[in-house]
Scaffold this active site. Structure first.
Site, mmCIF file in Angstrom:
data_model
loop_
_atom_site.group_PDB
_atom_site.id
_atom_site.type_symbol
_atom_site.label_atom_id
_atom_site.label_comp_id
_atom_site.label_asym_id
_atom_site.label_seq_id
_atom_site.Cartn_x
_atom_site.Cartn_y
_atom_site.Cartn_z
ATOM 1 N N ASP A 119 0.859 -1.178 0.000
ATOM 2 C CA ASP A 119 0.000 0.000 0.000
ATOM 3 C C ASP A 119 0.896 1.228 0.000
ATOM 4 O O ASP A 119 1.931 1.252 0.677
ATOM 5 C CB ASP A 119 -0.907 0.019 1.237
ATOM 6 C CG ASP A 119 -1.888 1.172 1.182
ATOM 7 O OD1 ASP A 119 -2.894 1.056 0.468
ATOM 8 O OD2 ASP A 119 -1.642 2.207 1.845
ATOM 9 N N MET A 153 5.361 9.886 -3.936
ATOM 10 C CA MET A 153 4.977 8.819 -3.032
ATOM 11 C C MET A 153 5.584 9.195 -1.680
ATOM 12 O O MET A 153 6.797 9.358 -1.563
ATOM 13 C CB MET A 153 5.518 7.470 -3.524
ATOM 14 C CG MET A 153 5.157 6.303 -2.619
ATOM 15 S SD MET A 153 5.465 4.678 -3.386
ATOM 16 C CE MET A 153 7.270 4.609 -3.369
ATOM 17 N N HIS A 184 -5.242 4.293 6.460
ATOM 18 C CA HIS A 184 -4.463 5.132 5.550
ATOM 19 C C HIS A 184 -3.033 5.336 6.050
ATOM 20 O O HIS A 184 -2.354 6.259 5.627
ATOM 21 C CB HIS A 184 -5.157 6.459 5.243
ATOM 22 C CG HIS A 184 -6.394 6.276 4.424
ATOM 23 N ND1 HIS A 184 -6.358 5.894 3.097
ATOM 24 C CD2 HIS A 184 -7.697 6.375 4.757
ATOM 25 C CE1 HIS A 184 -7.594 5.784 2.648
ATOM 26 N NE2 HIS A 184 -8.432 6.063 3.639
ATOM 27 N N ASP A 191 -2.397 -0.666 6.314
ATOM 28 C CA ASP A 191 -3.278 -1.050 5.213
ATOM 29 C C ASP A 191 -2.705 -2.207 4.399
ATOM 30 O O ASP A 191 -3.452 -3.050 3.890
ATOM 31 C CB ASP A 191 -3.570 0.160 4.325
ATOM 32 C CG ASP A 191 -4.408 1.212 5.059
ATOM 33 O OD1 ASP A 191 -4.873 0.932 6.178
ATOM 34 O OD2 ASP A 191 -4.591 2.312 4.511
#
Length: 198
Positions: A15, A28, A174, A179
């Site tokens: 994730d 990212m 999140h 996750d």
């Protein structure tokens, strides 16, 4: 059958959290990974996804960001500018970790849904390390896996439409590692589920 095709697949749930829709212009900011299990000629064997994990927070690579995307993760870009890992270092460490946990097997990234996470992860791997331990296509989308087993159109699928017994009992926070672990449990349940498609 070639030796490459006969190697087991080691599934790694990944994730990512990012501050925009695509890598390059946007960053990212964190990624987490958890070993979900291995599949060989005898079938799929789930792993405890909390046992073998990887997590990094990254220094942003551009000044651009989408406030709504950034808000989803709750990460602080200013803090990450100071404290985040250099992408080249973090992605090299991740590649080494993938090779270590998948020794003797072929690593496959899995996600829900995988396309967004794969886009960032693959781009970052190629951009900062020059290679991907997953190759160019070692990715499995759990949403597609469920749609196929349930006999449903892909666009009709959401976690809320799935049988409750397939879902992890963990919360979707999140936080990328949380996750990844949650989705590894979903993946193991999907692999064991016979489905409803006729």
């Amino acid at each position: 059958m070639s030796a490459r095709r006969s190697r087991p697949s080691l599934y790694i749930s990944v994730d990512i959290e990012a501050d925009g829709p695509i890598p390059g212009p946007y960053s990212m900011l964190s990624f987490g990974a958890a070993v979900a299990g291995v599949q060989d000629a005898d079938g799929f064997t789930p792993a405890d996804p909390a046992q073998r994990t990887f997590y990094r927070e990254l220094r942003p690579i551009s000044a651009e960001f989408v406030p709504e995307a950034l808000a989803v993760s709750g990460l602080d870009r200013e803090r990450l500018q100071r404290e985040g890992s250099e992408p080249a270092v973090a992605l090299a460490e991740f590649s080494d970790w993938v090779r270590e946990v998948s020794a003797g097997a072929q690593p496959v990234m899995c996600g829900y849904p995988a396309p967004y996470d794969w886009t960032f992860l693959y781009w970052y791997l190629i951009r900062f390390t020059g290679a991907s331990p997953f190759g160019h296509s070692g990715c499995l989308d759990m949403k597609t896996l469920y749609a196929t087993k349930a006999g449903l159109p892909l666009r009709a699928v959401a976690k809320g439409t799935m049988p409750r017994e397939l879902l992890s009992r963990r919360r979707h926070t999140h936080h990328a590692l949380d996750d990844a672990i949650e989705q590894a449990e979903l993946f193991a349940n999907l692999m064991a589920w016979p489905g409803t498609a006729q």
